[in-house]
Design an enzyme around this catalytic site. Structure first.
Site, PDB file in Angstrom:
ATOM      1  N   HIS A  69       0.812  -1.226   0.000  1.00  0.00           N
ATOM      2  CA  HIS A  69       0.000   0.000   0.000  1.00  0.00           C
ATOM      3  C   HIS A  69       0.842   1.272   0.000  1.00  0.00           C
ATOM      4  O   HIS A  69       0.294   2.377   0.034  1.00  0.00           O
ATOM      5  CB  HIS A  69      -1.008  -0.012   1.168  1.00  0.00           C
ATOM      6  CG  HIS A  69      -0.406   0.256   2.506  1.00  0.00           C
ATOM      7  ND1 HIS A  69       0.103  -0.736   3.309  1.00  0.00           N
ATOM      8  CD2 HIS A  69      -0.224   1.411   3.179  1.00  0.00           C
ATOM      9  CE1 HIS A  69       0.562  -0.191   4.432  1.00  0.00           C
ATOM     10  NE2 HIS A  69       0.376   1.104   4.375  1.00  0.00           N
ATOM     11  N   ASP A 110       0.263  -7.839   1.944  1.00  0.00           N
ATOM     12  CA  ASP A 110       0.628  -6.417   1.807  1.00  0.00           C
ATOM     13  C   ASP A 110       2.153  -6.292   1.698  1.00  0.00           C
ATOM     14  O   ASP A 110       2.826  -5.843   2.620  1.00  0.00           O
ATOM     15  CB  ASP A 110       0.074  -5.635   3.015  1.00  0.00           C
ATOM     16  CG  ASP A 110       0.242  -4.134   2.871  1.00  0.00           C
ATOM     17  OD1 ASP A 110       0.616  -3.677   1.778  1.00  0.00           O
ATOM     18  OD2 ASP A 110      -0.002  -3.421   3.868  1.00  0.00           O
ATOM     19  N   SER A 210       4.774   2.258   7.834  1.00  0.00           N
ATOM     20  CA  SER A 210       4.436   1.145   6.944  1.00  0.00           C
ATOM     21  C   SER A 210       5.602   0.762   6.061  1.00  0.00           C
ATOM     22  O   SER A 210       6.338   1.629   5.591  1.00  0.00           O
ATOM     23  CB  SER A 210       3.295   1.551   6.006  1.00  0.00           C
ATOM     24  OG  SER A 210       2.102   1.499   6.689  1.00  0.00           O
ATOM     25  N   GLY A 211       5.721  -0.508   5.812  1.00  0.00           N
ATOM     26  CA  GLY A 211       6.774  -0.982   4.923  1.00  0.00           C
ATOM     27  C   GLY A 211       8.068  -1.264   5.647  1.00  0.00           C
ATOM     28  O   GLY A 211       8.958  -1.909   5.104  1.00  0.00           O
TER      29      GLY A 211
END
Ligand SMILES: *[C@@H]1O[C@H](CO)[C@@H](O)[C@H](O)[C@H]1NC(C)=O
Length: 259
Positions: A69, A110, A210-211
């Protein structure tokens, strides 16, 4: 590609029509500044939109693993303070390979691999982290480290200037799916790991994290994916688990010379 799912996931998708509205890209809550450059595989990813960042993990001189995402465009390696990012090794995204089974609604798979326009140079500040061949599903109660430049509280509008990290505690999937926790919205699958508070603190990731990596015993075990709010004890952060099948996908993708 055929994307197999848990039987429970399938049934629940038929039964449940509830879409999770509130999700964080994921901030480091209750954390502290890391010793500069002590996590030399950390990538700071900038999205085309202003003030939106993600983390990533350098796993090869030309490849960064992050969350699907994340809309990464520019990648900075060897950064500690975000203000000084332009003096780091700066790369642009040459190609993005989304996990073929990524689903933004139920948040499964994800994961994304980002190919850099040019390999990085290994220095004391920039080093890639080699992935193992076997997946290690951390037991509930295990303490694992998360890191990022994300928000440091729920109300902050700004991201952290420096890289921060915090230890989060792994939570059992059954407990994480229980009514008090995520209540199957979305379903916490075997390819996800819930991790957060130890019962006393509010350790978590938040928007902008995120990530980034979930490291257990120094090994990369997951990638920061989503959560509801930040630092909420019964809404822990959720991480994409680097299960055997995900490791196979990563190896296959990064070994393709034509990409
Ligand atoms: C995480 O836990 C380890 C081992 O207990 C400790 O040495 C380290 O300082 C902790 N890190 C953070 C950021 O709290």
């Amino acid at each position: 590609m055929f994307c197999p799912r848990d039987f429970t996931v399938f049934i629940s998708c038929v039964v449940l029509f509830i879409v999770v509205q509130s999700s964080h890209g994921s901030e480091i809550i209750d954390g502290k500044e890391v010793k500069p450059h002590s996590l030399p595989f950390m990538a700071l990813m900038e999205t085309p939109m202003e003030n939106e960042i993600c983390g990533g993990v350098l796993i090869h001189p030309s490849w960064v693993l992050t969350a699907a995402h994340c809309a990464a465009a520019k990648v900075f390696l060897g950064v500690h303070s975000e203000k000084e990012k332009e003096s780091s090794q700066v790369r642009v995204v040459k190609k993005k390979v989304l996990h073929p089974c990524y689903d933004p609604t139920d948040k499964v798979n994800d994961l994304m691999l980002v190919k850099l326009n040019k390999p990085v140079k290994q220095t004391t500040m920039v080093k890639w982290l080699r992935l193992g061949n076997t997946a290690k599903d951390p037991a509930a109660g295990t303490s694992c480290l998360v890191a990022g430049w994300g928000k440091t509280n729920n109300v902050a509008r700004k991201m952290s200037d420096v890289l921060k990290s915090v230890n989060v505690t792994v939570i059992d999937r059954v407990k994480c799916n229980s009514p008090k926790y995520y209540n199957f919205r979305p379903i916490i699958t075997r390819d996800m790991i819930c991790a957060g508070s130890n019962g006393q603190n509010h350790a978590d990731t938040c928007q902008g994290d995120s990530g980034g990596p979930l490291l257990c015993g120094g090994a990369l075990v997951g990638v920061t994916s989503f959560g509801i709010g930040c630092g909420v004890i019964d809404k822990p952060g959720v991480y994409s688990f680097l299960s055997e099948k995900q490791l196979v996908w990563i190896k296959k993708t990064t070994n393709k010379s034509e990409i």
